[in-house]
Design an enzyme around this catalytic site. Structure first.
Site, PDB file in Angstrom:
ATOM      1  CB  ALA A  10      12.139  12.474  19.752  1.00 15.25           C
ATOM      2  CD  GLU A  48       6.464  17.073  22.114  1.00 19.45           C
ATOM      3  OE1 GLU A  48       5.620  17.478  22.947  1.00 19.45           O
ATOM      4  OE2 GLU A  48       6.475  15.927  21.660  1.00 19.45           O
TER       5      GLU A  48
END
Ligand code: CO8
Length: 260
Positions: free
Chosen positions: A67, A135
């Site tokens: 992302a 992440e």
């Protein structure tokens, strides 16, 4: 079909969709996510003669590097949760698409990029592809289904290790673990995916749609782990740790997490 960040090529009913943000390693910004939503939700379903879809990334370095970190720096917990939910809905529309969707992974498939590849029905990787869920380096967790689908493909033991260490694996290891179906030399990934789609296109289309529907049903447990992930992602988005992790990424330095 007019898109800013997707290039669409139709080759005899096989649509190749290229995520086209090479300078940001094809990171999924909100515009790209909206375009994927429109493509899988509106444009592709009604298309006659569609045999299948190949998803790939522009350039030879990345499929999708995640992302777009620069876009969600200022999100609070509620906004993070909403964004994750929207991403889940889009990725479910890929996983539930009734014709085959194949990821042609031509480089880094990290974070949301690995999650996008996992939402596809099959994955063809180039020898230089790298997979990972980094992440936690940012003080976040995966927010597009990664905590659920990684376990589905490679089992809990290795999935937890990759999710907690943020280690990347190469294509050979991804093949050995069952994350990818084929590994090919760079430049051959789209043709290999097209070959698979042509093979599937010779079968009964309703039967193929029902295979997809039935296989997806196997993973619907009582506890909705996807819903849990959306909430948990929102909780990490609101933390100081995430602001620090994202700032450290942009400033190209190591993060100093405080656990808050
Ligand atoms: N977002 C935004 N920009 C990115 C991203 C990204 N994910 N990845 C790379 N870029 C940009 C870099 O900032 C750089 O831009 P600039 O030249 O302006 O500095 C450009 O792409 C090239 O990248 P690098 O210079 O870093 O290239 P390297 O070859 O040195 O490194 C890597 C390549 C290893 C892929 C490195 O770019 C990297 O680590 N990228 C980040 C990977 C990552 O952490 N991905 C996970 C992101 S979080 C996520 O995906 C959460 C999903 C759920 C979201 C839920 C809703 C919000």
């Amino acid at each position: 079909m007019n898109y800013e960040n997707l290039l669409i090529r139709d080759n005899d009913g096989i649509l190749t969709v290229t995520i086209n943000r090479e300078r940001a390693l094809n990171a999924l910004n909100s515009k790209t996510m909206l375009e994927l939503q429109r493509f899988f939700g509106e444009d592709a379903p009604g298309r006659s003669g569609l045999k299948g879809i190949i998803l790939t990334g522009a350039g030879d370095k990345a499929f999708v590097a995640g992302a777009d970190i620069k876009e969600f720096l200022a999100l609070d917990a509620a906004q993070g949760q909403a964004m994750a939910q929207r991403g889940h809905d889009i990725f479910f529309s890929i996983e539930r698409f009734p014709r085959p969707v194949i990821a042609a992974v031509n480089g880094f498939a990290l974070g949301g990029g690995c999650e996008l590849a996992m939402a596809c029905h099959l994955r063809v990787a180039t020898e230089n592809a790298r997979f990972g869920q980094p992440e936690v380096n940012l003080g976040l967790i995966p927010g597009y289904g990664g905590t659920q689908r990684l376990i589905q493909y490679i089992g809990k033991s290795k999935a937890v290790e990759l999710l907690m260490t943020a280690e990347m694996i190469n294509a050979e290891e991804a093949y050995r673990l069952g994350l990818v179906n084929y590994v090919v030399p760079p430049g051959e990934e789209v043709e290999k995916a097209a070959e698979l789609i042509r093979k599937i296109a010779a079968k009964g289309p309703v039967a193929i749609a029902k295979v997809i529907e039935s296989v997806n049903a196997y993973f619907q447990y009582n506890e909705d782990g996807f819903a849990r992930e959306v909430q948990a992602f929102g909780a990490t988005t609101g933390t100081e740790d995430f602001r620090e992790g994202a700032a450290a990424f942009i400033e190209k330095r190591a993060p100093d997490f405080k656990g808050k």
